[in-house]
Design an enzyme around this catalytic site. Structure first.
Site, PDB file in Angstrom:
ATOM      1  N   HIS A 356     -15.393 -42.674  72.059  1.00  0.00           N
ATOM      2  CA  HIS A 356     -15.232 -43.543  70.889  1.00  0.00           C
ATOM      3  C   HIS A 356     -15.029 -42.794  69.587  1.00  0.00           C
ATOM      4  O   HIS A 356     -14.885 -43.427  68.537  1.00  0.00           O
ATOM      5  CB  HIS A 356     -16.442 -44.466  70.719  1.00  0.00           C
ATOM      6  CG  HIS A 356     -16.457 -45.623  71.665  1.00  0.00           C
ATOM      7  ND1 HIS A 356     -15.809 -46.797  71.396  1.00  0.00           N
ATOM      8  CD2 HIS A 356     -17.017 -45.768  72.879  1.00  0.00           C
ATOM      9  CE1 HIS A 356     -15.985 -47.639  72.409  1.00  0.00           C
ATOM     10  NE2 HIS A 356     -16.719 -47.033  73.323  1.00  0.00           N
ATOM     11  N   LYS A 538     -16.966 -53.639  57.210  1.00  0.00           N
ATOM     12  CA  LYS A 538     -17.204 -52.658  58.257  1.00  0.00           C
ATOM     13  C   LYS A 538     -18.361 -51.778  57.803  1.00  0.00           C
ATOM     14  O   LYS A 538     -18.765 -51.845  56.660  1.00  0.00           O
ATOM     15  CB  LYS A 538     -15.953 -51.809  58.503  1.00  0.00           C
ATOM     16  CG  LYS A 538     -15.311 -51.291  57.214  1.00  0.00           C
ATOM     17  CD  LYS A 538     -14.012 -50.547  57.448  1.00  0.00           C
ATOM     18  CE  LYS A 538     -12.838 -51.442  57.773  1.00  0.00           C
ATOM     19  NZ  LYS A 538     -12.354 -51.321  59.134  1.00  0.00           N
ATOM     20  N   ARG A 539     -18.888 -50.933  58.683  1.00  0.00           N
ATOM     21  CA  ARG A 539     -19.926 -50.003  58.260  1.00  0.00           C
ATOM     22  C   ARG A 539     -19.423 -49.174  57.070  1.00  0.00           C
ATOM     23  O   ARG A 539     -18.220 -48.895  56.976  1.00  0.00           O
ATOM     24  CB  ARG A 539     -20.316 -49.084  59.424  1.00  0.00           C
ATOM     25  CG  ARG A 539     -21.181 -49.755  60.466  1.00  0.00           C
ATOM     26  CD  ARG A 539     -22.466 -50.294  59.905  1.00  0.00           C
ATOM     27  NE  ARG A 539     -23.408 -49.236  59.625  1.00  0.00           N
ATOM     28  CZ  ARG A 539     -24.510 -48.997  60.312  1.00  0.00           C
ATOM     29  NH1 ARG A 539     -24.835 -49.763  61.349  1.00  0.00           N
ATOM     30  NH2 ARG A 539     -25.318 -48.005  59.991  1.00  0.00           N
ATOM     31  N   LYS A 544     -14.116 -44.283  56.357  1.00  0.00           N
ATOM     32  CA  LYS A 544     -13.523 -45.617  56.257  1.00  0.00           C
ATOM     33  C   LYS A 544     -13.012 -45.900  54.839  1.00  0.00           C
ATOM     34  O   LYS A 544     -12.302 -46.856  54.602  1.00  0.00           O
ATOM     35  CB  LYS A 544     -14.524 -46.683  56.709  1.00  0.00           C
ATOM     36  CG  LYS A 544     -14.816 -46.644  58.225  1.00  0.00           C
ATOM     37  CD  LYS A 544     -15.861 -47.672  58.607  1.00  0.00           C
ATOM     38  CE  LYS A 544     -16.246 -47.656  60.081  1.00  0.00           C
ATOM     39  NZ  LYS A 544     -15.305 -48.384  60.960  1.00  0.00           N
ATOM     40  N   THR A 646     -11.741 -52.683  65.501  1.00  0.00           N
ATOM     41  CA  THR A 646     -11.541 -54.004  66.104  1.00  0.00           C
ATOM     42  C   THR A 646     -11.533 -55.066  65.012  1.00  0.00           C
ATOM     43  O   THR A 646     -10.937 -56.122  65.188  1.00  0.00           O
ATOM     44  CB  THR A 646     -12.645 -54.344  67.131  1.00  0.00           C
ATOM     45  OG1 THR A 646     -13.922 -54.041  66.548  1.00  0.00           O
ATOM     46  CG2 THR A 646     -12.458 -53.542  68.408  1.00  0.00           C
ATOM     47  N   LYS A 650      -9.299 -58.667  64.561  1.00  0.00           N
ATOM     48  CA  LYS A 650      -9.832 -60.000  64.250  1.00  0.00           C
ATOM     49  C   LYS A 650      -9.120 -60.575  63.024  1.00  0.00           C
ATOM     50  O   LYS A 650      -8.756 -61.752  62.987  1.00  0.00           O
ATOM     51  CB  LYS A 650     -11.334 -59.918  63.947  1.00  0.00           C
ATOM     52  CG  LYS A 650     -12.205 -59.377  65.070  1.00  0.00           C
ATOM     53  CD  LYS A 650     -13.606 -59.042  64.523  1.00  0.00           C
ATOM     54  CE  LYS A 650     -14.372 -58.143  65.470  1.00  0.00           C
ATOM     55  NZ  LYS A 650     -15.582 -57.554  64.833  1.00  0.00           N
TER      56      LYS A 650
END
Ligand SMILES: *Cc1c(COP(=O)(O)O)cnc(C)c1O
Length: 812
Positions: A356, A538-539, A544, A646, A650
């Site tokens: 991952h 998101k986290r 990110k 993911t 969505k």
């Protein structure tokens, strides 16, 4: 006392079951029942309707000697189960009507359920989507994990700073689980190993009972149900008493306190390695219990051990369960009488591993010393497994050892013991082959395969977005799309029909109004539903790049301030996400976002132009509220860092256009929806590598962008929060380090955002692009991912028979 488990889906019969459960299971009179009582009663009535298909699935699996998948994961981010179960049984209308008959509001009941937040983010949510999809496609499967007493912490903001508090999802009774006192295993830790031969005797210093709790997971239309088995730590009472009586007080007490601790809390780290002894114990605890459970069940079938790979596949979700390889070898030797080499060869035909992450800080490794102290027998086995791999592959270079500089490299170990190793997007799988697994891939060229992640359309489209799914069902003439998501392609011809497009836009607006009302109620901020809703959820992590987004927000605010009367496209910046409690930089980013929100939202010049909203405690239920309302999806990680994502799927499915880098599954999303319906920006993985090697890359980028330079100096002079020192570290990271290339991607990001403003101004064109996103995202259903696993990884094609299809069932 209990009524006969009814299968009827009529509101009348369901109402009767609810009422019976309220009376006989909960012991409450309808006149005095609380929302929680009604939720329990509805949950139990729904659970009754799952039990029969659950038993039937188990009978079909063992009667037909079907191959079973065992999905081992430290995390299952399930969220609320009631709505999923109701929807999958086709009971949504019946439940609503039945409760209305008692004067109870269905939505209130659904929202009363605490979240099972047994995961941090994407990895755990993926496991939850796969459980639902395996049940939907009729793939016989068990999920195995840990029943944490406290899931992921609850987040609140105190003057803009993240504060964590414990989440107690088990405070009220959990109506979904069945305790299985008969399925319990004693799991040992520490101690010493006796014997020189192949059969060793391990004398653990302490042990804990792994006690099973089963939750049935029902698939779409209730055709198939699988089991999620979560392990809870219980003290080994008799054993403790014996030790206590022998005078080993400390040992006895240690075991008891370990039992109380081991499943107490989920490690709240995401994308960083935990590296703590308790974490290693958690990993071994659930892995060993699961492997023994799997092998006990296999032994009950009475087949020779040579049959094991035809009946059992074990999937390791990341390396957290990688000790299952050594444990399986141990069980094959100790309980099935195999010699070491046969056991090690057999393990490779059973185990598979999903990688991952390629982030070096997130690749698991354990020091040999700690590993030997906690798991002496398994340390021995790991050395022999490594040696066995070396003997099977004499050309193996020495650096490929699973044990390197006194550290056990769990990724290498998992790779050596797996039949297939997979990445989670096409790009990520390619990068795996080029980087961390370059040499192992050369040795095993057929081992690495790709399975791009997916999300379950039942939760993320059908029930999350009733307005849009209603339109889809009507347009396509039925709900077939819900489990054949490729059928969304049937929307494409309608996209050129202005009347239909208006209805598509109206559905989006309905979701935006609902979100705006909710934000008004919970945050006191009511954004204008006609503004552009720009969502990054998101986290919080440097890779990110929430920092990139907030810097652009500052630049936009500054630009509006300079010229308030220009024709600005009104925008609402929505953030959501938690930072790991020990991740100081991520917590500063949260603080900065909240400080910027404070300044922007109280600036009268921003009224009707810009708003920044950061609702605390982002979780699955909040995702369900936010995603249908998004116009723009922020997927802006540094290229090469996000394995798949993911959230990106969505959002796109629900008609948000993506602003994104060529990272993870963004690449495939862009290919599917068409590059003209995706806002690409930023450097590629190769460009990132080259740029990082350039001295002073951040300073050069800052010098080249007046907007960036100004945004950073606004931060550095205390515009947000008042104290110029408050964000000293963030400013230092940005200007002197910038490992994630925020500065170097800024100018392109900013100009892409302004292009988006212009694009949103042409609403008909925007709506067309959004609708094309929905129409072309069918491939990203987790049903497709699960079928890919069945074919490429689990070798299950033809070995399973989906349960009888009674397609006439209610669909809601
Ligand atoms: C989907 C999801 C994630 C994963 O989001 P990414 O954007 O892929 O990181 C994390 N948390 C929750 C609650 C989710 O639903």
């Amino acid at each position: 006392m209990m009524t006969v488990a009814p299968r009827s889906t009529s509101p009348k019969d369901l109402g009767r079951s609810i009422s019976d459960h309220l009376t006989y299971s909960i012991g409450k009179d309808a006149a005095h029942a609380s929302v929680q009582d009604w939720r329990m009663a509805l949950s139990l009535a729904v659970r009754d309707r799952i039990v029969e298909p659950w038993f039937a699935s188990t009978r079909a699996t063992y009667g037909g000697r079907l191959k079973r998948v065992h999905y081992l994961s430290m995390e299952f981010l399930i969220g609320r189960l009631l709505e999923d179960s109701v929807v999958n049984l086709g009971l949504d209308n019946a439940a609503r009507e039945a409760l209305r008959g008692f004067g109870v509001d269905y939505d209130e009941v659904i929202h009363d359920e605490p979240e099972a937040a047994l995961g941090n983010g994407g990895l755990g949510r993926l496991a939850a989507c796969y459980m639902e999809s395996m049940a939907t496609v009729g793939c016989p499967a068990y999920g195995y994990g840990l029943r944490y007493e406290h899931g992921l912490f609850r987040q609140r903001f105190d003057h803009g700073r993240q504060v964590e508090t414990a989440e107690s999802w088990l405070k009220s009774r959990n109506p979904w689980e069945f305790e299985r006192p008969e399925a319990a295993y004693e799991i040992g830790f520490g101690g010493w190993v006796e014997g020189d031969g192949p059969k060793k005797i391990w004398h653990p210093a302490e042990s804990v009972i792994a006690a099973a709790y089963d939750t049935p997971i029902i698939g779409w239309r209730g055709r198939w149900a699988n089991t999620l088995r979560l392990w809870s730590g219980k003290p080994v009472q008799e054993f403790d008493l014996a030790r206590f009586n022998r005078g080993e007080y400390v040992g006895a007490a240690a075991a008891e306190s370990l039992a109380r601790t081991i499943t107490r809390v989920l490690y709240p780290d995401d994308s960083t390695e935990a590296g703590k002894e308790l974490r290693l114990k958690q990993e071994y605890f659930f892995t060993a219990a699961s492997v023994r459970d799997i092998m006990r069940r296999f032994a009950q079938g009475g087949e020779p051990v040579a049959r094991l790979p035809d009946r059992v596949a074990i999937q390791m979700n990341d390396t957290h369960p990688a000790i299952s390889g050594a444990e399986l070898v141990r069980v094959l030797i100790d309980d099935f009488g195999q010699d070491f080499d046969d056991a090690a060869d057999m393990a490779v035909r059973v185990l598979n591993y999903t990688n991952h992450t390629l982030l070096p800080e997130a690749l698991e490794s354990w020091s040999e010393g700690l590993f030997r102290k906690v798991l002496p027998r398994h340390m021995d086995l790991v050395e022999r497994i490594d040696d066995h791999h070396k003997r099977r592959h004499p050309s193996r270079p020495w650096e490929l050892s699973a044990i390197h500089h006194g550290q056990i490299q769990m990724g290498n170990l998992a790779f050596m013991q797996s039949g297939q190793v997979n990445g989670v997007s096409a790009l990520h799988t390619d990068l795996m082959k080029d980087s961390v697994f370059h040499d192992l891939n050369a040795l095993h060229p057929d081992r690495i395969v790709n399975v791009t992640n997916g999300v379950t359309p039942r939760r993320w489209l059908y029930s999350a977005n009733p307005a849009l799914s209603g339109l889809i069902t009507e347009t396509l003439g039925g709900t077939g799309w819900v489990d054949h998501l490729d059928q969304l392609a049937g929307l494409e011809p309608h996209v050129s029909d202005p009347g239909w497009l208006d209805r598509y836009a109206a559905a989006k607006r309905t979701s935006k109004v609902a979100l705006s009302n909710w934000l008004g109620k919970t945050m006191g901020l009511t954004p204008d539903p006609d503004a552009l809703f720009d969502v990054q959820i998101k986290r919080i992590h440097e890779y990110k790049r929430q920092l990139l987004n907030i810097l652009e927000t500052i630049a936009f605010w500054d630009a509006i301030r300079q010229n308030p009367e220009a024709a600005w496209q009104p925008r609402v910046k929505i953030f959501g996400g938690k930072a790991a409690p020990g991740y100081a930089v991520a917590k500063e980013i949260i603080h900065l976002i909240n400080d910027v929100a404070q300044v922007v939202n109280s600036d009268p010049a921003m009224k009707g132009r810009l708003m920044v909203v950061y609702p605390p405690n982002y979780n699955v239920s909040m995702a369900v509220r936010l995603i249908p309302a998004a116009d723009l999806s922020e997927q802006i990680s540094t290229a090469g860092k996000e394995a798949s994502g993911t959230g990106n799927m969505k959002l796109s499915m629900n008609g948000a256009l993506t602003i994104g880098t060529l990272d993870g599954a963004n690449v495939e999303i862009r290919e599917h929806v068409g590059p003209e319906n995706f806002f690409l920006f930023g450097m590629t993985t190769q460009q990132v590598e080259a740029r990082r090697a350039l001295p002073d890359h951040a300073r050069k980028a800052i010098a080249g962008s007046p907007e960036l330079s100004r945004a950073i100096s606004l931060i550095a002079t205390g515009t947000f929060g008042g104290d110029p020192a408050r964000y000293g570290r963030l400013v230092d990271i940005l200007t002197n380090w910038d490992s994630y290339l925020v500065c170097s991607d800024f100018a392109d990001y900013l100009s892409t955002q302004r292009r988006i403003d212009a694009s949103f101004g042409d609403r008909a064109e925007w709506n067309r692009m959004a609708a094309l996103n929905t129409a072309r995202m069918g491939w990203f259903s987790s049903d497709r991912s699960v079928r890919d696993y069945m074919e490429r990884v689990w070798q299950m094609e033809g070995s399973y028979e989906p349960a009888a299809k009674d397609a006439g069932r209610a669909t809601g």
